[in-house]
Design a protein around this motif. Structure first.
Motif, PDB file in Angstrom:
ATOM      1  N   TRP A   1       0.830  -1.203   0.000  1.00  6.99           N
ATOM      2  CA  TRP A   1       0.000   0.000   0.000  1.00  6.99           C
ATOM      3  C   TRP A   1       0.864   1.252   0.000  1.00  6.99           C
ATOM      4  N   HIS A   2       2.044   1.145   0.585  1.00  4.80           N
ATOM      5  CA  HIS A   2       2.945   2.298   0.638  1.00  4.80           C
ATOM      6  C   HIS A   2       3.579   2.537  -0.734  1.00  4.80           C
ATOM      7  N   GLN A   3       3.968   1.463  -1.395  1.00  2.00           N
ATOM      8  CA  GLN A   3       4.644   1.583  -2.686  1.00  2.00           C
ATOM      9  C   GLN A   3       3.739   2.181  -3.765  1.00  2.00           C
ATOM     10  N   VAL A   4       2.464   1.810  -3.752  1.00  2.51           N
ATOM     11  CA  VAL A   4       1.583   2.300  -4.824  1.00  2.51           C
ATOM     12  C   VAL A   4       1.335   3.799  -4.715  1.00  2.51           C
ATOM     13  N   GLN A   5       1.622   4.389  -3.559  1.00  2.00           N
ATOM     14  CA  GLN A   5       1.485   5.841  -3.444  1.00  2.00           C
ATOM     15  C   GLN A   5       2.559   6.567  -4.253  1.00  2.00           C
ATOM     16  N   PHE A   6       3.636   5.857  -4.542  1.00  2.00           N
ATOM     17  CA  PHE A   6       4.733   6.430  -5.329  1.00  2.00           C
ATOM     18  C   PHE A   6       4.835   5.671  -6.649  1.00  2.00           C
ATOM     19  N   TYR A   7       3.688   5.639  -7.350  1.00  2.00           N
ATOM     20  CA  TYR A   7       3.580   4.825  -8.564  1.00  2.00           C
ATOM     21  C   TYR A   7       4.572   5.257  -9.639  1.00  2.00           C
TER      22      TYR A   7
END
Length: 346
Positions: A329-335
């Motif tokens: 969930w954290h990674q997808v914020q920095f797509y």
């Protein structure tokens, strides 16, 4: 029938693969899967061949080797080069301490046992059925590479690996110039999308094709379960199997509602839409479908006869989406720094 490349290998496979776990029914556990005998198996295999599906999946442990025996007998009337056989080892196949796992000892024994039961000189796709955390990965891959070089295995694959185990296996194969896993047989369905979190990324970047088992989520996406018709307590559809996940009823109904809507748009059935959704996803090479009879098989084979639109896939994506665990969930914020595989495959 559409054929796709198996990962980055040179092998082309049909987008549907017939799973033969229903062959044999040697004990109470496998009788719940099915008890197809040789004559019934031959008829179902001929039905697959007529539809362009020449890929058949089994495992040494399915009905304690009986599935392999029945498959071998049921394809005997066909030219060996006209069919693709996939089988597996790793799970326990005998009482001894060395009769499980992916050691050189066990792979050697189980591969030769499978060859004998299948009445063939070679296996087209040979899987490690699970990850063995005790045997060095180098020992497993070196053994498999030896059998590839001897011609007893054409392509190697794995099943039910974690992301780190798959990536490390790929790296070791590349380091030593050994045969690399061409495919990863995984659980993936509209109600089980964990595969997308990490394994899909490894498959996409390393060229490992996905072979999907239980694409209808343990029978929950057949269309028989819906609002007002819940799965019965204690059944496989309610509880899963072999440690599989329990699915919240309301979540399942929400997904089936969306499947109903898309099925109405396309004139197809709920399971056909659920299967076709998987065929629209990146890294997917083939779906392992099962059937106990000709009618079930006919319906599943038709799942490859159409193409869902990008909008229809997005509707199903939205209905089946669940919160991602950390760190995803954290990674997808920095797509923009963590690009994902595309959501739709034409």
């Amino acid at each position: 029938m559409e054929f796709r490349q198996l990962g980055n290998s040179g092998l082309m496979v049909p987008v549907l693969c017939y799973g033969t776990g229903t062959f044999g029914g040697s004990n109470e556990f496998f009788k719940t899967w099915g008890s197809t005998d040789v004559e019934e198996a031959r008829q179902l295999i001929d039905q697959c061949m007529d539809a362009g599906v020449n890929f058949f999946d089994t495992a040494d442990v399915y009905s304690e080797g009986r599935s392999e025996e029945i498959l071998g007998a049921a394809i005997k009337h066909l030219p060996r080069e006209s069919v693709l056989i996939s089988t597996k080892s790793t799970f326990g196949f005998g009482p001894g301490p060395n009769e499980s796992g992916s050691s050189r000892y066990n792979i050697t024994k189980q591969l030769h046992g499978s060859l004998k039961r299948l009445q063939t000189d070679y296996i087209d796709v040979y899987h490690m059925h699970a990850f063995d955390g005790l045997t060095p990965i180098e020992e497993t891959l070196n053994t498999l590479d030896k059998f590839v070089r001897e011609g007893k295995i054409r392509y190697i694959a794995c099943s039910n690996f974690s992301g780190w185990a798959l990536q490390k296996s790929v790296d070791i194969s590349e380091k030593y110039g050994w045969a690399k896993y061409a495919a990863h047989q995984v659980y993936y369905s509209l109600i089980g999308r964990d595969y997308e979190w990490e394994l899909m990324q490894v498959g996409d970047k390393e060229g490992v094709g996905a072979l999907i088992w239980s694409p209808l989520g343990w029978g929950r996406l057949t269309g028989k379960i819906r609002r007002g018709h819940p799965p019965a307590a204690g059944t496989r559809a309610k509880e899963g199997t072999a440690g599989g996940p329990v699915v919240d009823d309301e979540y399942l109904y929400k997904v089936v509602d969306a499947l109903d809507a898309v099925a109405a748009e396309t004139g197809k059935t709920v399971p056909q839409v659920a299967l076709n959704w998987l065929l629209r996803k990146p890294t997917v090479s083939s779906l392992v479908i099962g059937a106990r009879n000709a009618e079930q098989l006919k319906g599943n084979l038709e799942a490859a006869s159409f193409v869902l639109t990008e909008e229809q896939v997005a509707k199903l994506d939205q209905a089946s989406e669940l919160p991602k665990p950390y760190p995803y969930w954290h990674q997808v914020q920095f797509y923009h720094r963590n690009p994902q595989p595309p959501a739709y495959r034409s």
